[in-house]
Design an enzyme around this catalytic site. Structure first.
Site, short mmCIF file in Angstrom:
data_model
loop_
_atom_site.label_atom_id
_atom_site.label_comp_id
_atom_site.label_asym_id
_atom_site.label_seq_id
_atom_site.Cartn_x
_atom_site.Cartn_y
_atom_site.Cartn_z
N LYS A 9 4.35 -24.07 -8.00
CA LYS A 9 4.65 -24.53 -9.36
C LYS A 9 5.89 -25.44 -9.36
O LYS A 9 6.60 -25.54 -8.36
CB LYS A 9 4.86 -23.30 -10.25
CG LYS A 9 3.60 -22.42 -10.38
CD LYS A 9 3.87 -21.23 -11.29
CE LYS A 9 2.65 -20.35 -11.42
NZ LYS A 9 2.91 -19.20 -12.32
N TYR A 49 -5.18 -22.73 -17.49
CA TYR A 49 -4.71 -21.47 -18.07
C TYR A 49 -5.47 -21.11 -19.36
O TYR A 49 -4.93 -20.38 -20.20
CB TYR A 49 -3.21 -21.55 -18.34
CG TYR A 49 -2.36 -21.37 -17.09
CD1 TYR A 49 -2.45 -20.21 -16.32
CD2 TYR A 49 -1.45 -22.34 -16.69
CE1 TYR A 49 -1.68 -20.04 -15.18
CE2 TYR A 49 -0.66 -22.18 -15.55
CZ TYR A 49 -0.79 -21.01 -14.80
OH TYR A 49 -0.01 -20.84 -13.68
N ARG A 102 7.17 -13.94 -4.38
CA ARG A 102 7.82 -13.83 -5.70
C ARG A 102 9.06 -12.94 -5.66
O ARG A 102 10.05 -13.21 -6.35
CB ARG A 102 6.80 -13.36 -6.75
CG ARG A 102 5.85 -14.50 -7.15
CD ARG A 102 4.65 -13.98 -7.88
NE ARG A 102 3.87 -15.04 -8.54
CZ ARG A 102 2.69 -14.84 -9.10
NH1 ARG A 102 2.15 -13.64 -9.11
NH2 ARG A 102 2.04 -15.85 -9.68
N ASN A 112 7.88 -18.21 -11.52
CA ASN A 112 7.57 -17.33 -10.38
C ASN A 112 6.98 -18.05 -9.17
O ASN A 112 6.25 -17.47 -8.38
CB ASN A 112 6.71 -16.14 -10.84
CG ASN A 112 5.40 -16.59 -11.46
OD1 ASN A 112 5.09 -17.78 -11.47
ND2 ASN A 112 4.63 -15.65 -11.94
N HIS A 115 1.14 -19.91 -7.82
CA HIS A 115 -0.09 -19.43 -8.45
C HIS A 115 -1.11 -19.21 -7.35
O HIS A 115 -1.19 -20.00 -6.41
CB HIS A 115 -0.63 -20.47 -9.44
CG HIS A 115 -2.06 -20.18 -9.84
ND1 HIS A 115 -2.37 -19.30 -10.86
CD2 HIS A 115 -3.25 -20.59 -9.31
CE1 HIS A 115 -3.70 -19.21 -10.95
NE2 HIS A 115 -4.25 -19.98 -10.02
N GLU A 126 -11.28 -22.91 -10.45
CA GLU A 126 -10.02 -23.65 -10.27
C GLU A 126 -10.16 -24.72 -9.17
O GLU A 126 -9.63 -25.82 -9.31
CB GLU A 126 -8.89 -22.66 -9.93
CG GLU A 126 -8.54 -21.78 -11.12
CD GLU A 126 -7.65 -20.58 -10.77
OE1 GLU A 126 -7.19 -20.48 -9.61
OE2 GLU A 126 -7.41 -19.75 -11.66
P1 IDP Z 1 -0.71 -14.60 -12.28
O1 IDP Z 1 -0.03 -15.95 -12.20
O2 IDP Z 1 -0.02 -13.57 -11.42
O3 IDP Z 1 -2.20 -14.65 -12.07
P2 IDP Z 1 -1.19 -14.39 -15.19
O4 IDP Z 1 -1.14 -13.13 -16.01
O5 IDP Z 1 -2.51 -15.07 -15.00
O6 IDP Z 1 -0.48 -14.05 -13.78
O7 IDP Z 1 -0.15 -15.41 -15.88
C1 IDP Z 1 -0.12 -16.75 -15.49
C2 IDP Z 1 1.30 -17.21 -15.49
O8 IDP Z 1 1.81 -17.17 -16.80
C3 IDP Z 1 2.26 -16.36 -14.65
O9 IDP Z 1 2.24 -16.65 -13.29
C4 IDP Z 1 3.59 -16.72 -15.30
O10 IDP Z 1 4.06 -17.99 -14.83
C5 IDP Z 1 3.20 -16.86 -16.77
N1 IDP Z 1 3.43 -15.60 -17.48
C6 IDP Z 1 2.72 -14.46 -17.39
N2 IDP Z 1 3.21 -13.50 -18.19
C7 IDP Z 1 4.29 -14.06 -18.80
C8 IDP Z 1 5.24 -13.58 -19.76
O11 IDP Z 1 5.20 -12.43 -20.20
N3 IDP Z 1 6.20 -14.46 -20.14
C9 IDP Z 1 6.29 -15.72 -19.67
N4 IDP Z 1 5.42 -16.23 -18.76
C10 IDP Z 1 4.43 -15.40 -18.33
#
Ligand code: IDP
Length: 150
Positions: A9, A49, A102, A112, A115, A126
């Site tokens: 990212k 997303y 992470r 983080n 992805h 994707e």
């Molecule tokens: P993942 O990336 O581990 O698959 P997902 O739940 O699909 O997790 O969320 C996608 C991305 O959205 C996360 O990697 C993170 O960057 C962001 N994200 C997820 N939850 C939160 C939150 O509670 N606050 C802010 N950003 C979030």
């Protein structure tokens, strides 16, 4: 054999962690089959997303993913999707196991670093969305020392 879509990212690119992420996946035994450094349009970010569009953090997430270049990649290997998810660690770095990307390089859920696809259907979706067809198909001679012939 499985393929997964992986993205470093904008925070990871800006912080010089592209090599670190690639290196960890290579050392794990996975094979890189596609890669491009690119700026992400809002349209692409929103499609990527789409499942999260009703979340309160969605607008901020789209702003973040479009804020600078990302390194988009496709990786291949046995159980590549689960292996990459384990190597990345939990979505929130605060819950990620030490030794994961992470946990080792992030401390906030929204920044983080990486992805990785969360399942076979999303991986296929994707890869198609970001790359269309994957052009590189190559044999790696060391594969026979990473997994038995199948
Ligand atoms: P993942 O990336 O581990 O698959 P997902 O739940 O699909 O997790 O969320 C996608 C991305 O959205 C996360 O990697 C993170 O960057 C962001 N994200 C997820 N939850 C939160 C939150 O509670 N606050 C802010 N950003 C979030």
């Amino acid at each position: 054999m499985e393929r997964s879509f992986v993205m470093v990212k904008p925070d990871g690119v800006q912080r010089g962690l592209v090599g670190e992420v690639i290196s960890r996946l290579e050392r794990r035994g996975l094979k890189l089959v596609a890669a491009k450094l690119m700026t992400v349009s809002r349209e692409l970010a929103e499609q990527h997303y789409a499942e999260l569009k009703d979340k309160p953090f969605f607008p901020g997430l789209i702003d973040f993913i479009t804020s600078g270049p990302v390194m988009a990649m496709v990786w291949e290997g046995p159980n590549a999707i689960a292996t990459i998810r384990k190597t990345m660690g939990a979505t929130n770095p605060a819950n990620a196991e030490p030794g994961t990307i992470r946990a080792d390089f992030a401390c906030d859920v929204s920044y983080n670093v990486v992805h990785g696809s969360d399942g076979p259907e999303n991986a296929a979706r994707e890869i198609k969305l970001w790359f269309g067809e994957v052009e590189a198909s190559w044999t790696r001679s060391v594969d026979r020392w990473i997994f038995p012939e199948r």
